[in-house]
Motif scaffolding. Structure first.
Motif, PDB file in Angstrom:
ATOM      1  N   GLY A 274     -27.462   8.143  34.931  1.00  0.00           N
ATOM      2  CA  GLY A 274     -28.129   8.736  33.786  1.00  0.00           C
ATOM      3  C   GLY A 274     -29.608   9.026  33.994  1.00  0.00           C
ATOM      4  O   GLY A 274     -30.330   9.304  33.036  1.00  0.00           O
ATOM      5  N   GLU A 275     -30.085   8.987  35.241  1.00  0.00           N
ATOM      6  CA  GLU A 275     -31.502   9.186  35.511  1.00  0.00           C
ATOM      7  C   GLU A 275     -32.004  10.583  35.165  1.00  0.00           C
ATOM      8  O   GLU A 275     -33.202  10.785  34.999  1.00  0.00           O
ATOM      9  N   PHE A 276     -31.112  11.549  35.040  1.00  0.00           N
ATOM     10  CA  PHE A 276     -31.510  12.929  34.778  1.00  0.00           C
ATOM     11  C   PHE A 276     -31.043  13.424  33.415  1.00  0.00           C
ATOM     12  O   PHE A 276     -31.171  14.610  33.111  1.00  0.00           O
ATOM     13  N   ASP A 277     -30.555  12.530  32.590  1.00  0.00           N
ATOM     14  CA  ASP A 277     -30.027  12.931  31.287  1.00  0.00           C
ATOM     15  C   ASP A 277     -31.062  13.641  30.425  1.00  0.00           C
ATOM     16  O   ASP A 277     -30.731  14.518  29.633  1.00  0.00           O
ATOM     17  N   HIS A 278     -32.320  13.287  30.585  1.00  0.00           N
ATOM     18  CA  HIS A 278     -33.372  13.902  29.778  1.00  0.00           C
ATOM     19  C   HIS A 278     -33.568  15.385  30.123  1.00  0.00           C
ATOM     20  O   HIS A 278     -34.206  16.115  29.377  1.00  0.00           O
ATOM     21  N   LEU A 279     -33.016  15.834  31.239  1.00  0.00           N
ATOM     22  CA  LEU A 279     -33.135  17.232  31.647  1.00  0.00           C
ATOM     23  C   LEU A 279     -32.020  18.121  31.092  1.00  0.00           C
ATOM     24  O   LEU A 279     -32.059  19.334  31.250  1.00  0.00           O
ATOM     25  N   VAL A 280     -31.042  17.518  30.454  1.00  0.00           N
ATOM     26  CA  VAL A 280     -29.886  18.262  29.939  1.00  0.00           C
ATOM     27  C   VAL A 280     -30.130  18.592  28.466  1.00  0.00           C
ATOM     28  O   VAL A 280     -30.421  17.719  27.667  1.00  0.00           O
ATOM     29  N   ALA A 281     -29.961  19.862  28.145  1.00  0.00           N
ATOM     30  CA  ALA A 281     -30.102  20.289  26.737  1.00  0.00           C
ATOM     31  C   ALA A 281     -28.991  19.645  25.924  1.00  0.00           C
ATOM     32  O   ALA A 281     -27.851  19.532  26.365  1.00  0.00           O
ATOM     33  N   ASP A 282     -29.326  19.207  24.742  1.00  0.00           N
ATOM     34  CA  ASP A 282     -28.360  18.590  23.828  1.00  0.00           C
ATOM     35  C   ASP A 282     -27.680  17.375  24.450  1.00  0.00           C
ATOM     36  O   ASP A 282     -26.475  17.188  24.311  1.00  0.00           O
ATOM     37  N   ALA A 283     -28.426  16.553  25.156  1.00  0.00           N
ATOM     38  CA  ALA A 283     -27.863  15.385  25.827  1.00  0.00           C
ATOM     39  C   ALA A 283     -27.433  14.303  24.864  1.00  0.00           C
ATOM     40  O   ALA A 283     -26.714  13.394  25.224  1.00  0.00           O
ATOM     41  N   GLU A 284     -27.860  14.388  23.619  1.00  0.00           N
ATOM     42  CA  GLU A 284     -27.533  13.321  22.664  1.00  0.00           C
ATOM     43  C   GLU A 284     -26.160  13.455  22.103  1.00  0.00           C
ATOM     44  O   GLU A 284     -25.530  14.312  21.849  1.00  0.00           O
TER      45      GLU A 284
ATOM     46  N   LYS B 229     -26.482  11.509  52.965  1.00  0.00           N
ATOM     47  CA  LYS B 229     -27.127  10.325  52.386  1.00  0.00           C
ATOM     48  C   LYS B 229     -27.991  10.698  51.175  1.00  0.00           C
ATOM     49  O   LYS B 229     -27.963  10.030  50.148  1.00  0.00           O
ATOM     50  N   LYS B 230     -28.762  11.769  51.277  1.00  0.00           N
ATOM     51  CA  LYS B 230     -29.587  12.214  50.155  1.00  0.00           C
ATOM     52  C   LYS B 230     -28.715  12.729  49.009  1.00  0.00           C
ATOM     53  O   LYS B 230     -29.019  12.508  47.835  1.00  0.00           O
ATOM     54  N   TRP B 231     -27.644  13.428  49.336  1.00  0.00           N
ATOM     55  CA  TRP B 231     -26.709  13.922  48.308  1.00  0.00           C
ATOM     56  C   TRP B 231     -26.083  12.744  47.563  1.00  0.00           C
ATOM     57  O   TRP B 231     -25.973  12.756  46.345  1.00  0.00           O
ATOM     58  N   GLU B 232     -25.684  11.716  48.297  1.00  0.00           N
ATOM     59  CA  GLU B 232     -25.111  10.523  47.673  1.00  0.00           C
ATOM     60  C   GLU B 232     -26.126   9.861  46.739  1.00  0.00           C
ATOM     61  O   GLU B 232     -25.776   9.477  45.609  1.00  0.00           O
ATOM     62  N   ALA B 233     -27.379   9.747  47.172  1.00  0.00           N
ATOM     63  CA  ALA B 233     -28.413   9.144  46.329  1.00  0.00           C
ATOM     64  C   ALA B 233     -28.609   9.957  45.051  1.00  0.00           C
ATOM     65  O   ALA B 233     -28.763   9.396  43.961  1.00  0.00           O
ATOM     66  N   PHE B 234     -28.589  11.279  45.170  1.00  0.00           N
ATOM     67  CA  PHE B 234     -28.714  12.134  44.000  1.00  0.00           C
ATOM     68  C   PHE B 234     -27.545  11.925  43.045  1.00  0.00           C
ATOM     69  O   PHE B 234     -27.733  11.750  41.842  1.00  0.00           O
ATOM     70  N   LEU B 235     -26.332  11.924  43.564  1.00  0.00           N
ATOM     71  CA  LEU B 235     -25.148  11.733  42.714  1.00  0.00           C
ATOM     72  C   LEU B 235     -25.168  10.370  42.023  1.00  0.00           C
ATOM     73  O   LEU B 235     -24.799  10.267  40.843  1.00  0.00           O
ATOM     74  N   LEU B 236     -25.603   9.337  42.719  1.00  0.00           N
ATOM     75  CA  LEU B 236     -25.708   8.013  42.099  1.00  0.00           C
ATOM     76  C   LEU B 236     -26.723   8.033  40.957  1.00  0.00           C
ATOM     77  O   LEU B 236     -26.510   7.411  39.920  1.00  0.00           O
ATOM     78  N   GLY B 237     -27.815   8.777  41.142  1.00  0.00           N
ATOM     79  CA  GLY B 237     -28.803   8.919  40.077  1.00  0.00           C
ATOM     80  C   GLY B 237     -28.233   9.648  38.872  1.00  0.00           C
ATOM     81  O   GLY B 237     -28.484   9.277  37.721  1.00  0.00           O
ATOM     82  N   VAL B 238     -27.443  10.690  39.128  1.00  0.00           N
ATOM     83  CA  VAL B 238     -26.781  11.421  38.034  1.00  0.00           C
ATOM     84  C   VAL B 238     -25.846  10.484  37.284  1.00  0.00           C
ATOM     85  O   VAL B 238     -25.860  10.423  36.045  1.00  0.00           O
ATOM     86  N   GLN B 239     -25.028   9.739  38.023  1.00  0.00           N
ATOM     87  CA  GLN B 239     -24.083   8.817  37.394  1.00  0.00           C
ATOM     88  C   GLN B 239     -24.792   7.738  36.587  1.00  0.00           C
ATOM     89  O   GLN B 239     -24.290   7.297  35.553  1.00  0.00           O
TER      90      GLN B 239
END
Length: 65
Positions: free
Chosen positions: A55-65, A43-53
């Motif tokens: 874009g909730e963590f895009d600011h943590l990726v280098a060169d995300a633009e 359940k927690k893994w699914e919540a994390f993956l939904l957040g990734v999908q």
């Protein structure tokens, strides 16, 4: 226990996250430090993956633009 899986986009690199299920739990590790493993619930893994999908963590990726 399932085999460790890597994302298809990381096939060019040896360094990536790997994931598998063991006894109903999800395990995550980095391919270059396999002795360290994180366990979480599906359940927690699914919540994390939904957040990734979403874009909730895009600011943590280098060169995300």
């Amino acid at each position: 226990m399932s085999d460790w899986q890597r994302p298809s986009l990381s096939s060019e690199s040896d360094v990536c996250l790997e994931v598998r299920t063991v006894d109903g739990m999800v395990e995550i590790r980095e391919s270059d430090t396999t002795e360290i493993t994180v366990r979480t619930t599906p359940k927690k893994w699914e919540a994390f993956l939904l957040g990734v999908q979403a874009g909730e963590f895009d600011h943590l990726v280098a060169d995300a633009e």
